[in-house]
Design a protein around this motif. Structure first.
Motif, PDB file in Angstrom:
ATOM      1  N   ILE A 300       0.839  -1.207   0.000  1.00 13.39           N
ATOM      2  CA  ILE A 300       0.000   0.000   0.000  1.00 13.39           C
ATOM      3  C   ILE A 300       0.871   1.254   0.000  1.00 13.39           C
ATOM      4  O   ILE A 300       0.647   2.185  -0.778  1.00 13.39           O
ATOM      5  CB  ILE A 300      -0.954  -0.008   1.214  1.00 13.39           C
ATOM      6  N   LEU A 318      -7.414  -5.115  -1.266  1.00 16.96           N
ATOM      7  CA  LEU A 318      -6.377  -4.106  -1.053  1.00 16.96           C
ATOM      8  C   LEU A 318      -6.811  -2.766  -1.639  1.00 16.96           C
ATOM      9  O   LEU A 318      -6.451  -1.705  -1.121  1.00 16.96           O
ATOM     10  CB  LEU A 318      -5.060  -4.570  -1.694  1.00 16.96           C
ATOM     11  N   ILE A 322      -6.883   0.808   0.325  1.00 15.29           N
ATOM     12  CA  ILE A 322      -6.285   2.045  -0.177  1.00 15.29           C
ATOM     13  C   ILE A 322      -7.319   3.175  -0.177  1.00 15.29           C
ATOM     14  O   ILE A 322      -7.002   4.323   0.149  1.00 15.29           O
ATOM     15  CB  ILE A 322      -5.692   1.839  -1.583  1.00 15.29           C
TER      16      ILE A 322
END
Length: 341
Positions: A300, A318, A322
């Protein structure tokens, strides 16, 4: 004909590298280790050992430990005199300068003195100056105060001795004391780490940890090399553990797909992010990178470092993380007295 000449040159170069490693390292090397170092098969190593014995009239000693074969040239034999070449000295000067900010002034000064002694053995006077090379290292750690720690760890690894450490974790206020088996010192992104295994504390029951210790050397507050000896694990493979995927934190591996635009794509294209990476150039000029990673926080942070030039495509979980990170960042500035949206 040219292909045959290239094969012969490659074999000669490998034979010289193998000879130097077996002679100067001061310890035996396993067949597996030598094959990895020289990037060739075990059978090639065995052929090169024969070449060395026949060409230099020296005996390559074979020893066994467990089910592995180890090779070494003992220095009490009559050996040919070998001096460093100009090219080798120049390369060592460059390596020493590039690693100065990681090791500190004392190590760098020792390396420089050793290289300067070798210059005297060249057939003609040649000048080598470390002033020709440099490192741009903003945000680097000063390892000068930690050189004693690195020397003690080096001694412990060479003699396979258990160490007692007092360590301060980055996210914890206090320090912890525990025992470890030091296996490998390595660097990553201008930080020096120790990869180790936990060792039993005297008088206490041993509890198998979920992960082997990965310790930042500058956070080691105290070290004591004990008299306890440990067996180096025969199946230990640093390359397999660390250089198979993105991220120094080793958790469950996952696939990542990111699309880059502009100069970010050119930057990514120049580098290897994992050995199994795949790169596709899109019709719109963007670059799509797919690679393996083992650390969500590092992935990230890396993607966000490219700003609007990088868009995470997969994994979707993911992407959600974010989005949450970006919203938190926006809120941080939205409610700041210095910024108005």
């Amino acid at each position: 004909m040219k292909k045959k000449q290239k094969v012969e040159r490659d074999q000669a170069a490998r034979a010289i590298k193998l000879f130097a490693k077996l002679l100067f390292a001061g310890r035996p090397h396993s067949l597996t280790e030598l094959a990895k170092t020289l990037r060739c098969s075990k059978q090639t190593i065995l052929r090169l050992v024969d070449v060395i014995e026949n060409s230099y009239s020296v005996y390559v000693e074979l020893s066994k430990k467990g089910n592995r074969n180890y090779y070494q040239i003992k220095k009490n034999q009559r050996l040919p005199t070998l001096n460093l070449t100009e090219s080798e000295l120049r390369t060592l000067f460059i390596c020493s300068v590039f690693s100065k900010h990681l090791l500190g002034n004392d190590f760098f000064d020792e390396a420089t003195r050793a290289l300067e002694k070798s210059i005297a053995h060249l057939p003609r006077q040649k000048e080598f100056s470390p002033e020709l090379y440099g490192v741009f290292a903003p945000g680097s750690i000063d390892y000068t105060p930690h050189q004693k720690t690195m020397r003690l760890l080096a001694t412990a690894m060479e003699n396979k001795k258990v160490c007692k450490l007092t360590y301060r974790n980055l996210v914890e206020a206090g320090s912890k004391t525990f025992y470890i088996k030091p296996l490998k010192i390595f660097s990553s992104k201008d930080t020096v780490y120790l990869h180790a295994q936990m060792a039993k504390a005297p008088g206490k029951k041993y509890m198998e940890p979920e992960f082997d210790p990965l310790l930042a050397i500058h956070r080691i507050k105290k070290i004591e090399v004990t008299g306890r000896v440990f067996e180096f694990p025969e199946d230990y493979d640093f390359e397999k553990v660390f250089n198979r995927n993105f991220g120094i934190i080793k958790e469950e591996t996952f696939k990542v797909t990111v699309e880059f635009s502009g100069s970010a794509g050119a930057y990514v294209l120049e580098r290897i992010w994992s050995p199994d990476q795949k790169i596709v150039k899109k019709r719109n000029g963007n670059l799509q990178l797919t690679f393996s990673a083992s650390s969500e926080p590092e992935t990230i942070a890396w993607i966000l470092s490219f700003g609007k030039s990088a868009e995470l495509i997969k994994p979707r979980k993911l992407v959600k993380k974010i989005k949450i990170e970006l919203k938190t960042m926006v809120d941080l500035y939205r409610f700041s007295d210095n910024y108005r949206f």
